[in-house]
Design a protein around this motif. Structure first.
Motif, short mmCIF file in Angstrom:
data_model
loop_
_atom_site.label_atom_id
_atom_site.label_comp_id
_atom_site.label_asym_id
_atom_site.label_seq_id
_atom_site.Cartn_x
_atom_site.Cartn_y
_atom_site.Cartn_z
N ALA A 1 -57.99 66.79 11.87
CA ALA A 1 -58.03 66.46 13.29
C ALA A 1 -57.64 65.01 13.54
O ALA A 1 -56.90 64.70 14.48
N VAL A 2 -58.11 64.11 12.66
CA VAL A 2 -57.82 62.68 12.84
C VAL A 2 -56.32 62.42 12.72
O VAL A 2 -55.73 61.72 13.57
N LEU A 3 -55.69 62.97 11.70
CA LEU A 3 -54.26 62.73 11.50
C LEU A 3 -53.42 63.39 12.59
O LEU A 3 -52.38 62.86 12.98
N PHE A 4 -53.85 64.54 13.08
CA PHE A 4 -53.13 65.17 14.19
C PHE A 4 -53.16 64.28 15.42
O PHE A 4 -52.13 64.11 16.10
N LEU A 5 -54.31 63.70 15.71
CA LEU A 5 -54.42 62.81 16.87
C LEU A 5 -53.61 61.54 16.67
O LEU A 5 -52.99 61.03 17.62
N ILE A 6 -53.60 61.02 15.44
CA ILE A 6 -52.79 59.83 15.16
C ILE A 6 -51.30 60.14 15.36
O ILE A 6 -50.55 59.34 15.91
N GLY A 7 -50.88 61.33 14.90
CA GLY A 7 -49.49 61.74 15.09
C GLY A 7 -49.14 61.89 16.56
O GLY A 7 -48.06 61.48 17.00
N LEU A 8 -50.06 62.47 17.34
CA LEU A 8 -49.83 62.59 18.78
C LEU A 8 -49.70 61.22 19.42
O LEU A 8 -48.83 60.99 20.27
N ALA A 9 -50.58 60.30 19.02
CA ALA A 9 -50.53 58.94 19.58
C ALA A 9 -49.22 58.24 19.21
O ALA A 9 -48.62 57.56 20.05
N PHE A 10 -48.76 58.43 17.98
CA PHE A 10 -47.49 57.85 17.56
C PHE A 10 -46.35 58.39 18.41
O PHE A 10 -45.48 57.64 18.87
N GLY A 11 -46.35 59.69 18.62
CA GLY A 11 -45.29 60.29 19.44
C GLY A 11 -45.37 59.88 20.89
O GLY A 11 -44.34 59.58 21.52
N TYR A 12 -46.59 59.81 21.43
CA TYR A 12 -46.76 59.54 22.86
C TYR A 12 -46.52 58.08 23.21
O TYR A 12 -45.88 57.77 24.23
#
Length: 241
Positions: free
Chosen positions: A108-119
């Motif tokens: 979950a943490v890495l998915f959110l980090i990836g979303l933040a990187f993309g956004y």
């Protein structure tokens, strides 16, 4: 033969139960997100001048479902990881069970980090580039296309950022090892470069800003795989003794 068929039937029934739990979690999270989806919409469109257009009465529903769907995916990922762990756990040793269970929160943490990187990095960069090409046109965003574009620029990075955890998990099970990952480096670099170039504007700066983090992510994954591989080897030697 009959015992094998019964064993297969039990495995399929177990897999079906796990899948139903994952789908149920997704639906509950989706319904919960829909309760607050208007607030999410306002937050995600606060930088947009004016209001986004809709071309039909059902467009609003699809936009809200897309926003709520991303939230539901983020909630479902650790649950899906746990259900997968529960499915494979009968074939793991006690030590492997504890080691692999620790990876689930990181999903979950890495998915959110990836979303933040993309956004925060990729999405505004690509949007700014595309806006610069439309100086000779009247720009009018529809809500459906705007959010579809946003999701395409963010969700793939959430998935790609899961790479370290997936590789560590597979290494802990003995499916992957750092030696194999090192041999696959050229192919992995090529695939990650193709992904990066395909989702960024056609300029070298944008490509570098995306390619470099993905390649670093792969190298981090290989390094973590080495650590897991060594610990697994030590555990196996201790168990034999």
């Amino acid at each position: 033969m009959i015992d094998q068929e019964q064993h297969l039937t039990e495995h399929l029934a177990e897999l079906r139960k796990r899948i139903l739990v994952i789908l149920g979690t997704f639906l509950v999270a989706l319904c919960g997100a829909l309760v607050y989806v208007e607030s999410m919409y306002d937050l995600l469109t606060r930088g947009v001048p004016g209001k986004l257009q809709v071309l039909g009465p059902t467009d609003v529903i699809w936009v809200y479902l897309m926003i709520a769907g991303v939230f539901a995916i983020a909630v479902t990922i650790p649950v899906a990881g746990y259900q997968l762990w529960r499915f494979v756990v009968p074939g793991l040793s006690q030590i492997e069970r504890r080691a692999s269970l620790a990876y689930i929160p990181a999903l979950a943490v890495l998915f959110l980090i990836g979303l933040a990187f993309g956004y925060f990095i990729i999405y505004p960069m690509v949007l700014s580039f595309l806006d610069s090409l439309s100086d000779n046109f009247v720009t009018a965003y529809t809500a459906e296309k705007y959010f579809r574009f946003m999701i395409h620029m963010t969700v793939p990075f959430g998935i790609l950022f899961e790479m370290p955890v997936v590789i560590m998990f597979l290494t802990s099970l003995g499916i992957l090892n750092p030696h194999r990952l090192s041999k696959m480096r050229k192919v992995a670099y090529l695939l990650l470069t193709i992904v990066a170039v395909s989702i960024t504007p056609p300029d070298i700066v944008s490509d570098i800003l995306v390619v470099v983090p993905l390649l670093l992510l792969y190298e981090i994954s290989v390094g973590l795989s080495r650590i897991v591989y060594r610990k697994r080897a030590i555990r196996l030697e201790t168990a034999v003794e």
